[in-house]
Design an enzyme around this catalytic site. Structure first.
Site, mmCIF file in Angstrom:
data_model
loop_
_atom_site.group_PDB
_atom_site.id
_atom_site.type_symbol
_atom_site.label_atom_id
_atom_site.label_comp_id
_atom_site.label_asym_id
_atom_site.label_seq_id
_atom_site.Cartn_x
_atom_site.Cartn_y
_atom_site.Cartn_z
ATOM 1 N N GLN A 22 54.110 47.056 -7.318
ATOM 2 C CA GLN A 22 54.798 48.197 -6.722
ATOM 3 C C GLN A 22 55.728 48.861 -7.734
ATOM 4 O OE1 GLN A 22 58.011 47.487 -3.882
ATOM 5 N NE2 GLN A 22 56.878 48.701 -2.397
ATOM 6 N N GLY A 23 55.634 50.174 -7.861
ATOM 7 C CA GLY A 23 56.488 50.903 -8.787
ATOM 8 C C GLY A 23 57.383 51.884 -8.054
ATOM 9 N N SER A 64 61.269 51.100 -7.530
ATOM 10 C CA SER A 64 62.615 51.083 -8.114
ATOM 11 C C SER A 64 62.619 51.565 -9.559
ATOM 12 C CB SER A 64 63.181 49.662 -8.080
ATOM 13 O OG SER A 64 63.340 49.222 -6.763
ATOM 14 N N ASN A 117 70.001 44.530 3.017
ATOM 15 C CA ASN A 117 70.382 44.332 4.416
ATOM 16 C C ASN A 117 71.517 45.266 4.838
ATOM 17 O OD1 ASN A 117 68.399 42.444 4.480
ATOM 18 N ND2 ASN A 117 69.682 40.781 5.277
ATOM 19 N N GLU A 118 72.322 45.688 3.892
ATOM 20 C CA GLU A 118 73.357 46.664 4.233
ATOM 21 C C GLU A 118 72.693 47.951 4.716
ATOM 22 O OE1 GLU A 118 73.500 44.761 1.482
ATOM 23 O OE2 GLU A 118 75.223 43.543 2.099
ATOM 24 N N GLU A 143 50.582 50.998 12.394
ATOM 25 C CA GLU A 143 50.128 50.314 13.609
ATOM 26 C C GLU A 143 49.258 49.113 13.296
ATOM 27 O OE1 GLU A 143 50.783 54.418 14.302
ATOM 28 O OE2 GLU A 143 49.059 53.552 13.300
#
Lengths: 376, 344, 376, 344
Positions: free
Chosen positions: A124-125, A127, A359-360, A242
Site C-alpha cells: 500500500q502506498g 502514507s 485511534n484518535e 459490502e
C-alpha cells in the site's frame, strides 16, 4: 435471533478444518524477514492451489464464491489452526475490494488471479513523510504525459514493501486542486524503472516497512483505478465495501484469547489475580468482538450498510489486542522480555492504534458521524 | 522533614547526566545491539569507573564513595534516562556492596572498571548482560553465589531489548558469598529499587522524545501536539511519572535506614514504576505515530529497556502482592458460586 | 532526603491527636443540609475556641502560626480522627490566602477573625450559567456609583451558598474590556438588599449548591479586594500561594484509604481479587499523593514555587478519590446501592474532576505549561 | 445464522418505547422519588399491563404473550431507557413465569396489573421496590418463596436511587414456590439478564443526554462537544455500549435454548454491562460538567438506576468469576513471597 450454522456451513467448516489441520505449516519464521517471506509465499501458494486463498471470491479468480458467513467460518478455523497472518493481506483485503468495485473488466482479470495466486504481491502506498494521519496532504505527484503518467515523490510505511512486486497508492494528478481533490489511485509495478524501495525495521526489528521513491516513473493510462481525480473517493469507498472483506477477522482474536487461556493454565503457579482477570476480560472482549461482527454481517447480508461503524471495530480490536498481550506478559513474569510469540505479538499489537487511521482519528469519526457531535 | 535531594545529590546526578549525555547518546545504546557493541561498552564502563560511580555504595575505606541508597536514586534515574547498556545497577547496587561486606578480592577490579558484574536473583534462569560481564551473582535458594564467567560457554537468549546480551544462567556452581536471608533480601531490594529508579529515567526520556516530536510534527496544518487528544495523552504520562518519583525516593530512605517497612516501600516503588512503564511506552509510541513504531528512530531503545526492567526484579503482580501483605489484607475469595451455592 | 519529624512536630501531632480524639463529634449529619450545617457550625466554633480552626494563621487571627509541616500534620490527624470535611473551607482555603496577599490591613482585620470563628461564612461566586470552565466569560456586572458599586447578574454552583453569610466573586466592572480584563474581585454580604439565594440539590440530594441573584445590589468601595480591574490576576494568584493553604490535604485520602482497608478486612468473605487490587492501589496512590505533597512543601518552604504543578495535584487526587470509592462499592456488593458514607463519598468523588477547573482543562494546562506543547 | 432482532421483536420494542416516552418521561421517574409517587406508579403499571407486557413470558394459554428471553431483551432495553420506577423485570422475567409454571392463582391478577410483584434472590437482605409491591419472591437457600406484602410492616431502606422504594426483607415465611436448584438458577439468570438489558437502555439514555447537552452548551465560544477531549470521552461510551449489546443478546439466546452455556453467557452479559455502567455514568456526568452533578437535571435519575442494577443480581466480581470458572482457569495464586521464599 439465530446463532446456529446451517448443515452446509457446518460442512464447510469441517472441510476447512480438516484441510488446515493437514496443511498448516508449523514454526514458520516471521513473514517480515526476507527468508520468512519466502516460506510464507510457499504457504500462500498452497492455499491457492487448494482454493483456500480467497474463499469469498468468484471461482474464476480462484475463490469458492463463499458467503460472508463462510468467510467468517474460514477465518475462525484458519486462526484456530494456528495458521500465520497472511502476507498477502494488503492486496487481498485492501486492494481487491476496490478492484472488484472500481476496476475495469481488464483490470480485474489481470490483477485478481495473480493476486490470489500470490504471484503479484501488493503493497500500500498511501502514507508519505508529510502525510500520515493527514492523508489529504499527499504530495507525491503524477503528471500527465502522452499515454500515461510520470510519477515523482516518495511513499513510506509500506508494509512488507521490500518484498512486494506491486504498489497501489494515491498520487496528486492535479497540483492545482487542494487536499482531497486532484488525487488519483494508481497501480505501479515496483520493477518499473525509476522506483527505489528501501526496507526498514519495525518495532520488533523485522524489515516490515519500506520507503518507496519515485524518480520519473512512467506508468500507462491503464494504471489508473477508478478514474482520474477520483482517488480519494475510490480509496475511501473500500472501507465500507459490502463484500465485507475489510472486516477484521474475529477469528484472530478468538484464537489469541484461547492461547492466552492455555498459557494461564500452563502457568497456574504464577497466575496472579489481576492476570486471571485479564484472561477473563480478553475472552469476554474477543467474544464480544465476534458477536458484534456476526450482527454486522447480518446487517450487510440484509443490505444495511456499516459505514462509520467500522471505526468502532478498529477501536475495539486494537485495544483488545494490546490488553490481551499485556496480560500475557504479566503471566510470563521475568520471561516477558524474551523474544517469542507473545513479546512479538505485544509489539505488533502496539501498531494497532496507529495504522489505518490512528485511534484518535477513529474516535473523532465516531463522535462526529455516529453521535453527531459538532466538527468544530 | 526535608523531602528533596540534597545539593550534593543533585550535583553528583548532574555530573553523571553530563557524562552520559556525551558518553552514552542513543547511538551508543544502538551499537550495543550489534556485534560492534563490545568496544563502546568497555569504553563507557571505564568512564563510569573513572567517575567513581561503580564504587558508589562501597565504603570509602574500601575505595568507594560510601553513598547510600538515597544517593543512588538520582544516579539511577540518569542511568535509566541514558539506557546505559551495561549492568550498572547490578554492579553498583547489588554486587559491589556485597563484595565489600565480605572483603572479597574481586571488589577492587570491579570498582576500578576492570571487571563487569551482573546479577540475577529472581530465579528466571536468564542472566541479563551475561554477554558483556565477567562475573555474575546468582542465587541458589537463599544463598548468593559468585560465578566467574571467564571462559564459560554461554547459551545466548534473544531478548526484546537487544542490548541486554542475555544468556541462560550457566550451570557453574560459583563461590558462596552469603546464605543470610536478610542479606539476600537486601540485595534483592536494592536491585528492585535500582530498577524502579531507572524506570523513572527511562520514562522521562520517552516523554521528552514524544514532546519534541509532537511539537514539530505537523498534520492537518497544525503541530500534532496542539491536538487535545495528544496533549492529554502526554499530560497523563507526566502525571503518572511525577507521582512515582517520591515513592521511589521513600523506598530508598527506608532501605538506607534499615526500616522494617523497606520491603513494602520498595514493593510500592517497583509496582508503581512497572505499571507506569507500560503506560508510558504505549502512550509515547502512540503520540509518535508510525515513526514510534520503527527501530530507525530512537524511542524503541528506551521503550524496550523499560519493558525489560518492568519484568525484572519482580513484576507488578509480585510487588503489589507484597504491599497487600503489608496491609494485612485477607486473601481474595473467588465469588463464582451463585448466592445459594456459597461455600463459605 | 529526610522523612522524619522533629520532636516539636511530634509534640504538635500528639497535642492535636489528643484534642481531636476527645472532641471530634460522632455521626454528624451532612453539612449540606440545613440541620446538618448548624451542627457543623458548632464543631467549627469548638475548633476555633481551642485554636484548631486555622492552625497556620497568625495568632492574632485565631491561629497558631503553625508551619506548613504542622499544618500537614494537623490535617493528617484531623481526617485520621474521622473529623468531618470543613464547611468553612471555601473561606479558609480559597478566600483567606487572597485576603492575606491582597487585602488591606482593614480588610484583613475585618474578615479573617470572623471567618476563623465561623461567624462569617463565605461562599464562592465565580461560575455563572454561561461561564463555567470558561470563567473569563463572566457577565455579571458591577457598575461604578458614588462611593461604591451596583451589582446585577447571577452566580451559580456556589457551594453551600444557601447557608453562607457572605460571597466573594468576580464581576465585570469594565463592560468594554473583554474576557480576562475588566473583572474585579468583590466581597458581598448576602444580606445586602437585592440579593436572592436559591439552594438546589447536588447529586447526593443535599442542598449543597446555590444560585445567587443580584438585583441592583449596592456595595461600598471597600468591597473591592486587590484593585479595580485586577480581579482575574487576584483570583489566579491564589492558586499559587506560597502559604500553601490551597494544597489539597493528603490526610483526607490517607484516611479514606485506611477506611477502605478496614472495609476489606471486615468483608473478607466477599473480597474479590480485583477489589483486593483496588485496595492496594488506593493505598499506593494515597501514599504517593502524600509523598508528592511532602516534596512540594519542601519546595515551598525553600522558596521554589509550585505554579502549574497544582494541576497535577488536582488530577491525581480527584482520580484517586473516584477509584477508591469505586473499589468500596465493589466490596459492598449488593449493599452498594444503600445510602451511606461510601455511596455518598462515591457521588461526592464524581464532582472532583469537574469543579475548580475540569480535569480536561487541567490536562491542557499540564501539557502546555509543564510540557511546553503548543497552545494551538 | 441471523444475529439481529426480528421485525416482530423490533415492533414490540417500538411499541413499548412509544408507550414509555409518553407514560414514563423523566418527571414520572422523578415523582417516584417523592411521597407523591404512588399514583403515577399505579397508572404506569396498569398501562404496561394493558400492553400485555407483564405477561410477556407467560404462555399464551395462561393469558400471556408466550415470549422468550430473546424477545425480552429489546423490551428491557426500553424499560431501562425510561428508568421505569417499578419492578418490571422482577415481575415479567422472574416472578410471572414461575407462577405460571406452578399454576399459581396469583398469576392472573399479576399479569392483569392488579398486583405488583418484586423479587430478591442475591441474599442481600434488601428488597427493592418493596414499597410499591404487593408480592415478593425471596430465597431461602435454594428454595424460592412467595411473600404476601399486604399489611406487612416494612422497614424502609434509603437507597441512592430514591425511586427504588427498598425495604429490609420482612421476616415472613411466605409460601414455597420451588426448591429445584435448576429452576432457582433459571430465575436468577433471568433476573440478571433483565438487569443487563436495562443497563444497556440506561446507558443509551445517559449518552443521549450527554450528546444533546454538549452539542448545545458553549464555552470558550464553541460547543463543548466540539472539544476533542469531550468527543473522545463520549465516543468511548458508545464503543463500550455497542459491544455490550450482542453479548446480552447471546445470553438471551442461550438461556432461551436451555443451553449449558447459559450461566456463563449471562455472566458475560452482566459482567460487561455492569462494568460499562460505571464508566458510562462517570463519563456522561463528566461531559455535562456541573449540571450533571445536580438533582435538578434529569441525568441523575438514569445514573442512579444504573448503579443500583450494576450492584444487583450479582456484581462484576461475581459474574467475572463465573466466566473464569467456565474457562477452567486455575485459582489465582498470591505471589507475595520473595523468589526464594516461594511456597509452591
Amino acid at each position: 435471533m439465530d446463532l446456529t450454522w446451517s448443515p452446509a456451513e457446518e460442512a464447510f467448516r469441517a472441510e476447512a478444518r480438516a484441510w488446515l489441520e493437514a496443511n498448516v505449516p508449523r514454526g514458520l519464521p516471521s513473514g517480515d524477514t526476507r527468508e520468512g517471506f519466502a516460506a510464507h509465499l510457499e504457504w500462500e501458494r498452497k492455499l491457492f492451489a487448494d482454493r483456500w486463498a480467497v474463499v469469498s471470491w468468484p471461482e474464476r479468480y480462484g475463490g469458492r464464491d463463499a458467503s460472508l458467513w463462510e468467510w467468517l467460518i474460514f477465518e475462525e478455523e484458519y486462526y484456530r489452526a494456528g495458521a500465520p497472518q497472511r502476507v498477502t493481506q494488503n492486496g487481498i483485503f485492501l486492494l481487491a475490494p476496490t478492484v472488484f468495485e472500481f476496476g475495469t473488466p481488464e483490470q480485474q482479470d489481470e490483477i485478481l488471479p495473480k493476486m490470489a495466486a500470490a504471484e503479484q504481491l501488493w503493497g500500500q502506498g498511501w502514507s508519505e513523510p508529510g502525510a500520515g494521519s493527514d492523508l489529504a496532504a499527499i504530495s507525491s505527484r503524477a503528471d500527465k504525459i502522452d499515454g500515461g503518467w510520470r510519477i515523482n515523490g516518495q511513499k513510506t510505511w509500506t508494509t512488507r514493501g521490500a518484498f512486494c512486486t506491486h504498489l497501489f497508492g494515491l498520487f496528486r494528478t492535479d497540483p492545482e486542486a487542494s487536499r482531497h481533490a486532484g488525487l488519483t489511485y494508481l497501480l505501479v509495478p515496483l520493477d518499473t524503472p525509476g522506483v527505489t524501495v528501501r526496507g526498514f525495521g519495525r518495532l520488533d526489528g523485522d524489515e516490515g516497512f519500506a520507503e518507496v521513491f519515485f524518480d520519473d516513473v512512467v506508468v500507462p493510462d491503464s494504471a489508473v483505478l477508478g478514474g482520474v481525480g477520483q482517488g480519494w473517493s475510490v480509496a475511501m469507498a473500500t472501507t465500507g465495501s459490502e463484500r465485507g472483506l475489510t472486516l477484521r477477522s474475529p477469528g484472530r482474536f478468538l484464537a489469541a484469547a484461547e492461547r492466552l487461556r492455555a498459557l494461564a493454565v500452563e502457568r497456574a503457579g504464577s497466575l496472579s489475580a489481576s492476570a486471571r482477570d485479564g484472561v477473563v476480560d480478553a475472552h469476554l472482549r474477543a467474544e464480544a468482538y465476534q458477536l458484534f461482527t456476526l450482527a454486522q454481517v447480518t446487517d450487510l447480508v440484509e443490505g444495511r450498510k456499516a459505514g462509520a461503524e467500522s471505526s468502532l471495530n478498529k477501536l475495539y480490536w486494537s485495544e483488545l489486542d494490546i490488553a490481551l498481550h499485556e496480560t500475557a506478559l504479566q503471566l510470563l513474569g521475568p520471561d516477558a522480555e524474551v523474544d517469542g510469540p507473545w513479546s512479538r505479538g505485544h509489539m505488533f499489537s502496539l501498531s494497532g492504534p496507529i495504522y489505518a487511521g490512528t485511534n484518535e482519528i477513529q474516535r473523532s469519526i465516531v463522535a462526529e458521524r455516529l453521535l453527531g457531535l459538532p466538527r468544530k | 522533614m526535608r523531602f528533596a535531594p540534597t545539593p550534593d545529590q543533585l550535583e553528583l546526578a548532574g555530573a553523571v547526566r553530563e557524562l552520559l549525555t556525551d558518553a552514552c547518546p542513543p547511538e551508543v545504546v544502538r551499537t550495543a545491539w550489534g556485534p560492534e557493541g563490545d568496544k563502546a561498552r568497555t569504553t563507557l564502563w571505564r568512564q563510569l569507573a573513572d567517575l567513581g560511580l561503580l564504587g558508589a555504595m562501597v565504603p570509602e575505606d574500601d575505595g568507594g564513595l560510601g553513598l547510600t541508597e538515597v544517593d543512588l536514586v538520582p544516579l539511577f534515574v540518569e542511568v535509566g534516562r541514558a539506557a546505559v547498556p551495561l549492568p550498572v545497577a547490578e554492579t553498583v547496587a547489588v554486587l559491589a556492596p556485597l563484595l565489600a561486606a565480605h572483603g572479597s578480592p574481586e571488589l577492587g577490579p570491579l570498582v576500578a572498571g576492570d571487571l563487569v558484574g551482573t546479577a540475577e536473583l529472581a530465579g528466571s534462569g536468564i542472566l541479563p548482560w551475561a554477554g558483556c560481564s565477567d562475573r555474575a551473582l546468582v542465587r541458589s535458594g537463599a544463598e548468593l553465589r559468585l560465578v566467574d564467567l571467564t571462559g564459560v560457554d554461554l547459551e545466548p537468549v534473544t531478548t526484546v531489548d537487544g542490548s541486554r546480551a542475555a544468556a541462560r544462567i550457566p550451570s557453574v556452581a560459583g563461590a558462596s558469598l552469603t546464605a543470610d536471608p536478610a542479606e539476600t533480601e537486601r540485595a534483592w531490594l536494592r536491585g528492585a529499587l535500582a530498577a524502579a529508579a531507572q524506570l523513572v529515567g527511562l520514562a522521562h526520556r520517552q516523554l521528552d522524545l514524544a514532546v519534541a516530536h509532537t511539537r514539530e510534527r505537523k498534520q492537518f496544518g497544525v503541530p500534532v501536539g496542539s491536538q487535545q487528544a495528544v496533549k492529554h495523552l502526554l499530560a497523563n504520562v507526566l502525571l503518572d511519572l511525577r507521582f512515582c518519583v517520591p515513592v521511589v525516593q521513600r523506598a530508598a530512605v527506608s532501605l538506607a535506614a534499615g526500616a522494617p517497612e523497606a520491603r513494602a516501600h520498595v514493593a510500592a516503588a517497583k509496582a508503581m514504576t512497572s505499571d507506569m512503564a507500560g503506560r508510558t511506552a504505549r502512550s509515547t509510541i502512540q503520540a509518535h505515530g508510525a515513526i514510534g513504531y520503527t527501530v530507525e528512530y530512537d524511542l524503541h531503545l528506551y521503550v524496550k529497556r523499560s519493558w525489560a526492567l518492568a519484568a525484572s526484579w519482580g513484576n507488578v503482580a509480585h510487588h503489589r502482592a507484597v504491599v497487600a501483605d503489608s496491609l494485612g489484607l485477607p486473601p481474595a475469595v473467588d465469588p463464582s458460586a451463585l448466592p445459594w451455592e456459597a461455600t463459605r
